[in-house]
Design an enzyme around this catalytic site. Structure first.
Site, short mmCIF file in Angstrom:
data_model
loop_
_atom_site.label_atom_id
_atom_site.label_comp_id
_atom_site.label_asym_id
_atom_site.label_seq_id
_atom_site.Cartn_x
_atom_site.Cartn_y
_atom_site.Cartn_z
N LYS A 40 4.45 -0.28 8.47
CA LYS A 40 4.12 1.07 7.98
C LYS A 40 5.37 1.94 8.10
O LYS A 40 6.04 1.96 9.15
CB LYS A 40 2.96 1.67 8.78
CG LYS A 40 1.65 0.95 8.56
CD LYS A 40 0.47 1.66 9.22
CE LYS A 40 -0.03 2.80 8.38
NZ LYS A 40 -1.32 3.36 8.86
N GLY A 60 0.42 5.73 0.37
CA GLY A 60 -0.46 6.85 0.70
C GLY A 60 0.35 8.12 0.80
O GLY A 60 1.56 8.12 0.58
N SER A 61 -0.32 9.22 1.17
CA SER A 61 0.38 10.49 1.29
C SER A 61 1.40 10.45 2.43
O SER A 61 2.38 11.18 2.44
CB SER A 61 -0.63 11.62 1.53
OG SER A 61 -1.43 11.32 2.65
N ASP A 106 -11.51 10.33 9.54
CA ASP A 106 -11.29 9.95 8.14
C ASP A 106 -12.01 8.62 7.84
O ASP A 106 -11.39 7.63 7.45
CB ASP A 106 -9.79 9.82 7.83
CG ASP A 106 -9.53 9.79 6.32
OD1 ASP A 106 -10.45 10.12 5.54
OD2 ASP A 106 -8.40 9.44 5.92
N GLY A 166 3.23 7.69 3.38
CA GLY A 166 4.36 6.82 3.12
C GLY A 166 3.93 5.51 2.48
O GLY A 166 3.07 5.50 1.61
N GLY A 202 0.82 -1.21 0.00
CA GLY A 202 0.00 0.00 0.00
C GLY A 202 0.85 1.26 0.00
O GLY A 202 1.97 1.25 0.49
#
Length: 267
Positions: free
Chosen positions: A56, A36-37, A144, A39, A34
């Site tokens: 992560k 994302g903004s 979110d 990392g 995955g």
């Protein structure tokens, strides 16, 4: 858009240097699962028993260290349907959080099975409400809510987990119970498609905004679209598009929003 793509490419290339590395002497990184903004997320293994983990990763140079905040929140929130943290620390120029590996998110599953039945939505909705009720009981709001932030377990596929607490925050003091004051901050946190009307206009969020977002999300999962999706403006004016979306959120009635759905959705 080109600048964003170049930055994203450079960021991915940078994170790729972590592949096959061993972290904290016991976790070995394998593949990216995955981006994302914040990392990247890698799949990895715990060397001692070969069990799978999620890794992560965020650059230390990131403007805001969301991963550090998330690790703090998860250590407070730990409970059923909340990802378990196994380790947190630094490796070179990166912040690293190791947590249990989870399965696909609800958006991925929706695409795989080409839509959910109303029974699916109802069963998922019960678990999602249980998760957010637990998060709220710990004095936090998520901020979110979206299908990508609800995932099934890796082995226990009947359990839905709530993830991604990077922009969560406390809505009341755990010591005094005093709630945040109502104020117009002018900043929107979350994902525009599912954000509540008040969140979209920059009002300080509270529990009701998480709940409103869950309503939008369940309707989206049931119907595949929300009224404010796909607004087309010839001059490509983002501000106009945003205002149009805001007005649709304000003036679209529950009856219109829930057309062709059971009346319980309206209630």
């Amino acid at each position: 858009n080109l600048i964003i793509q170049i930055k994203s490419y450079k960021m991915s290339k940078n994170y790729n240097t972590l592949k096959n590395k061993t972290l904290f002497g016991k976790y070995k990184i394998s593949k990216i699962i995955g981006k994302g903004s914040f990392g990247c997320v890698f799949e990895g293994v715990y060397i001692l028993d070969n069990s799978k983990v999620a890794v992560k990763v965020e650059s230390k140079n990131a403007s805001s260290h969301l991963l550090q905040m998330e690790s703090t929140y998860l250590s407070i929130l730990k409970g059923y349907g909340i990802p378990k943290i196994k380790s947190f620390g630094h490796h070179g120029n990166f912040l690293i959080m190791i947590q249990e590996l989870l399965g696909h998110n609800l958006m991925q599953i929706r695409y795989q099975i080409k839509g959910f039945s109303i029974k699916d939505i109802a069963m998922m909705g019960i678990q999602i409400m249980d998760r957010i009720e637990y998060v709220h009981s710990k004095n936090f709001i998520h901020r979110d809510i979206k299908p990508e932030n609800f995932v099934i377990g890796y082995n226990n596929t009947s359990t839905i987990y709530i993830i991604d607490f990077g922009i969560s925050r406390k809505y009341r003091s755990s010591r005094t119970g005093k709630h945040l004051k109502f104020q117009l901050t002018g900043k929107m946190f979350g994902t525009v498609r599912y954000a509540s009307y008040n969140a979209s206009r920059g009002v300080e969020q509270s529990r009701r905004d998480d709940l409103e977002s869950i309503g939008f999300m369940l309707i989206y999962l049931a119907k595949g679209k929300l009224p404010w999706q796909g607004i087309n403006l010839k001059d490509h004016n983002r501000q106009k598009k945003y205002i149009e979306m805001l007005l649709l959120k304000k003036y679209t009635s529950a009856e219109v929003l829930c057309t062709n759905l059971p009346k319980e959705f309206i209630d």
